[in-house]
Design a protein around this motif. Structure first.
Motif, PDB file in Angstrom:
ATOM      1  N   THR A 176       0.825  -1.212   0.000  1.00 23.89           N
ATOM      2  CA  THR A 176       0.000   0.000   0.000  1.00 23.89           C
ATOM      3  C   THR A 176       0.863   1.269   0.000  1.00 23.89           C
ATOM      4  OG1 THR A 176      -0.240   0.021   2.417  1.00 23.89           O
ATOM      5  CG2 THR A 176      -1.921  -1.152   1.177  1.00 23.89           C
ATOM      6  N   ARG A 190      -1.203   2.384   3.822  1.00 28.02           N
ATOM      7  CA  ARG A 190      -2.623   2.663   4.066  1.00 28.02           C
ATOM      8  C   ARG A 190      -3.157   1.607   5.020  1.00 28.02           C
ATOM      9  NH1 ARG A 190      -4.705   3.008  -2.235  1.00 28.02           N
ATOM     10  NH2 ARG A 190      -3.654   4.954  -2.773  1.00 28.02           N
ATOM     11  N   SER A 191      -4.311   1.907   5.634  1.00 23.26           N
ATOM     12  CA  SER A 191      -4.898   0.832   6.439  1.00 23.26           C
ATOM     13  C   SER A 191      -5.587  -0.172   5.521  1.00 23.26           C
ATOM     14  CB  SER A 191      -5.870   1.334   7.507  1.00 23.26           C
ATOM     15  OG  SER A 191      -6.284   2.613   7.268  1.00 23.26           O
ATOM     16  N   LYS A 192      -5.527  -1.415   5.964  1.00 20.19           N
ATOM     17  CA  LYS A 192      -6.191  -2.500   5.244  1.00 20.19           C
ATOM     18  C   LYS A 192      -7.174  -3.135   6.207  1.00 20.19           C
ATOM     19  CE  LYS A 192      -1.945  -4.253   3.890  1.00 20.19           C
ATOM     20  NZ  LYS A 192      -1.000  -5.149   3.207  1.00 20.19           N
ATOM     21  N   PRO A 193      -8.388  -3.526   5.804  1.00 19.46           N
ATOM     22  CA  PRO A 193      -8.972  -3.311   4.494  1.00 19.46           C
ATOM     23  C   PRO A 193      -9.308  -1.834   4.237  1.00 19.46           C
ATOM     24  CG  PRO A 193     -10.591  -4.277   6.023  1.00 19.46           C
ATOM     25  CD  PRO A 193      -9.286  -4.179   6.751  1.00 19.46           C
ATOM     26  N   PHE A 195      -8.318  -4.038   0.881  1.00 21.64           N
ATOM     27  CA  PHE A 195      -7.086  -4.544   0.295  1.00 21.64           C
ATOM     28  C   PHE A 195      -6.963  -4.057  -1.149  1.00 21.64           C
ATOM     29  CE2 PHE A 195      -7.776  -7.242   3.927  1.00 21.64           C
ATOM     30  CZ  PHE A 195      -6.494  -7.378   4.440  1.00 21.64           C
ATOM     31  N   PRO A 196      -5.716  -3.958  -1.623  1.00 18.59           N
ATOM     32  CA  PRO A 196      -5.521  -3.451  -2.984  1.00 18.59           C
ATOM     33  C   PRO A 196      -6.302  -4.232  -4.035  1.00 18.59           C
ATOM     34  CG  PRO A 196      -3.402  -3.617  -1.842  1.00 18.59           C
ATOM     35  CD  PRO A 196      -4.437  -4.227  -0.940  1.00 18.59           C
ATOM     36  N   GLY A 200      -7.210  -0.403  -4.871  1.00 23.43           N
ATOM     37  CA  GLY A 200      -5.759  -0.175  -4.811  1.00 23.43           C
ATOM     38  C   GLY A 200      -5.352   1.125  -5.461  1.00 23.43           C
ATOM     39  N   CYS A 389       2.243  -1.354  10.485  1.00 21.42           N
ATOM     40  CA  CYS A 389       2.478  -2.212   9.317  1.00 21.42           C
ATOM     41  C   CYS A 389       3.587  -3.220   9.572  1.00 21.42           C
ATOM     42  CB  CYS A 389       2.770  -1.374   8.066  1.00 21.42           C
ATOM     43  SG  CYS A 389       4.502  -0.941   7.844  1.00 21.42           S
TER      44      CYS A 389
END
Ligand SMILES: Cc1cc2nc3c(=O)[nH]c(=O)nc-3n(C[C@H](O)[C@H](O)[C@H](O)COP(=O)(O)O)c2cc1C
Ligand code: SF4
Ligand code: FES
Lengths: 419, 151
Positions: A176, A190-193, A195-196, A200, A389
């Motif tokens: 990300t 970036r924060s997930k979700p 998800f890319p 993305g 992360c």
């Protein structure tokens, strides 16, 4: 003695990487053609059946990832080839791109067809300007042959690739952060979700795969999922490129089935420890990887076997450390890396990597106390739990495993100090 | 600065092209001059502070003037164990500057870098992106001599 099996490096040193004709003569772009004769879902299924898992470190199943993106409707989707390769001791992606740039482009095009993406980006680290040149030349040649760009193969699928250059930030290997950087911003994760795969690049569904992952795809299409699945460790099938560095007799690389053991890597391929010295430790997976003792050398190097002993496969970098090296000094070097590369977005990692370096340096100078070691351990625990992360989560791994398997150098350095 | 305008024109329309533009500026000037930063911020419609924040985030980009040849010494673990410190010492002595500095004739700048992906030939330096490996003090001196020759 173990033998190499070359899939991602199948043409390495055998073809002229600057001549697309050479690649075509070696069966190049045939897998893409074969893929285009099947429905996209069948390609995703083949990658699933092959059991292909990401070679960028996390080992996520590529077919599952592609499936998410295939299923997400969008007018525009993207394929990103992660060629940031920032993990110290790692140069496998360079080897692939240097020796066989079209293989990467073909893998990306197949991925594009499978998930419905018409555009791909290669995010190549800034330290490889000569690779960027080679990739751009390869893209030009593929466009001239009508293999990339519009109107290709009389099918209505079109796919084009652009190369972007990183600018010396390890964190931009995180998918990300990479996307942020591609968008022209600071490379902060970036924060997930989401998800890319779902949202993305510019908010569009995006598959991010490592170079080595994508380079295995043409082989899978050519030889079939079953053939790939049968190579190496059953839960992490296929081959892996390992890079051997440090105090090993023969520094270099090999591509081998994933059930290879660490001992085979160090002794069969690396020729053992340089200068007839004794082995002290191996660090597997790059600078964020674990330090392991001689007694664990018979562990297979695949992702799950490594995890089972508290290790990592990571990028497949293997650093050999002989008996003469000062592990405390090495710990300071590693801590300095993470202090420099922490992006600063979250406190546990920004401050944690700073304090880690400070405390280790103090201990290395012989000015550390037992209390400092305890603080260090607590700090690392917090980092693994509270960082935003993967960088902050894994930065403590090398130090924690040093303390676990090689406590003496640290204890000796603080014991000399009262308090 | 016509060259700067050419860079602006080339990258302005590229989505996310600001970092590519920074690379192009740096290829031209060895660093990112304030004027370039201002022009690019405007062209990409980001506040100057943001453009600065981006440029300063990336260690490959420099906002400080540098020499014609930028020598970067890898200090990551594999190079560290194989004698990066010796290479630093030779370079500092030969060029009579410290790490981070530029020679008075503006020819050389010394910088640290993390791994440059040439780790089977440790210790490693790069000069303007070109890697040189398996270094010894003698080899470093030879390489410097090549670069010192007027081209
Ligand atoms: C700090 C950090 C650095 C990373 N660096 C890389 C890298 O250099 N190359 C890479 O392919 N993946 C890297 N990754 C993993 C990516 O986030 C992502 O999982 C990967 O690109 C997915 O591709 P794969 O499934 O094919 O491995 C990194 C992750 C983290 C947390
Ligand atoms: S863990 Fe480190 S690298 Fe990751 S977001 Fe936090 S500060 Fe940035
Ligand atoms: S560790 Fe120095 S080049 Fe990779």
């Amino acid at each position: 003695m173990r033998e190499e099996k070359r899939i991602s490096l199948k043409h390495y040193g055998l073809i002229d990487p600057d001549q697309i004709e050479d690649y075509l003569e070696h069966g190049g772009y045939q897998s893409l053609q074969k893929a285009l004769s099947q429905p996209p879902a069948a390609i995703v299924q083949a990658v699933k059946d092959a059991g292909l898992r990401g070679r960028g470190g996390a080992g996520f199943k590529a077919g599952i990832k592609w499936g998410f993106t295939l299923q997400t409707p969008a007018e525009q989707k993207y394929i990103i080839c992660n060629a940031d390769e920032g993990e110290p001791g790692t140069f496998k992606d360079r080897l692939i791109m240097e020796g066989d740039p079209h293989l990467v482009l073909e893998g990306m095009a197949i991925a594009g067809y499978a998930v419905g993406a018409s555009k791909g980006y290669i995010y190549c680290r800034g330290e490889y300007p000569y690779i960027v040149k080679r990739l751009k030349r390869a893209i030009e040649q593929a466009r001239e042959k009508g293999l990339l760009g519009t109107n290709r193969f009389e099918s209505n699928f079109s796919f084009d690739v652009e190369v972007r250059m990183g600018a010396g930030a390890y964190i931009c290997g995180e998918e990300t952060a990479l996307i942020e950087s591609l968008e022209g911003k600071r490379g902060e994760p970036r924060s997930k979700p989401p998800f890319p795969g779902v949202a993305g690049l510019w908010g569009k569904p995006t598959v991010v795969n490592n170079v080595e992952t994508l380079a295995a795809v043409p082989w899978i299409i050519e030889h079939g999922a079953t053939a790939y699945q049968q190579i190496g460790a059953s839960r992490y099938p296929g081959t892996k490129i390992f890079t051997l560095t440090g105090d090993v007799a023969r520094k270099g690389f090999c591509e081998v089935p994933t059930d290879v053991t660490l001992r085979e890597l160090v002794y069969d391929f690396g020729g053992g420890v340089a200068g007839g010295k004794k082995l002290q430790a191996v660090q597997v997976g790059g600078t964020s990887g674990a330090f392991l003792p001689e007694s664990l050398l018979d562990t297979p190097a695949d992702l799950d076997s490594m995890a089972a002993v508290g290790g990592t496969l990571g990028s497949g970098a293997v650093l050999v450390v002989d008996e003469t090296r000062d592990l405390v000094d090495l710990a300071v070097t590693i801590a300095s890396f993470f202090k420099h590369e922490s992006c600063g977005k979250c406190t546990p990692c920004r401050e944690g990597t700073f304090q880690l370096h400070r405390l280790l340096e103090k201990i290395s100078r012989g000015q550390g106390s037992r209390q400092d070691l305890e603080t260090l351990e607590r700090l690392m625990w917090i980092m693994t739990q509270a960082s935003f992360c993967g960088l902050g989560h894994t930065a403590p791994t090398p130090i924690l495993t040093m303390l676990q398997y090689f406590p003496d150098p640290f204890n000796n350095r603080v014991n000399s100090q009262a308090g | 600065m016509d060259k700067l305008q050419a860079i602006v024109d080339q990258y302005q329309k590229v989505p996310g092209g600001l970092i590519e533009a920074f690379h192009a500026v740096q290829d031209e000037y060895a660093y990112i001059p304030e004027e370039a930063l201002r022009r690019l911020a405007k062209a990409f419609e980001v506040p100057l502070a943001r453009a600065y924040g981006i440029a300063s985030f990336y260690s490959y980009l420099s906002l400080k003037p540098r020499g014609q040849y930028i020598i970067r010494i890898c200090k990551s673990a594999p190079c560290h164990v194989k004698g990066a410190a010796e290479v630093v010492k030779t370079l500092e002595e030969e060029l009579a500057i410290r790490m981070g500095e530029t020679t008075p004739d503006q020819l050389f700048t010394l910088e640290f870098t993390e791994c440059v992906g040439v780790c089977a030939e440790t210790p490693v330096i790069t000069i303007n992106g070109e890697p040189y490996g398996d270094l010894t003090s003698a080899k470093v001196k030879e390489i410097l001599a090549q670069y010192r020759q007027p081209q």
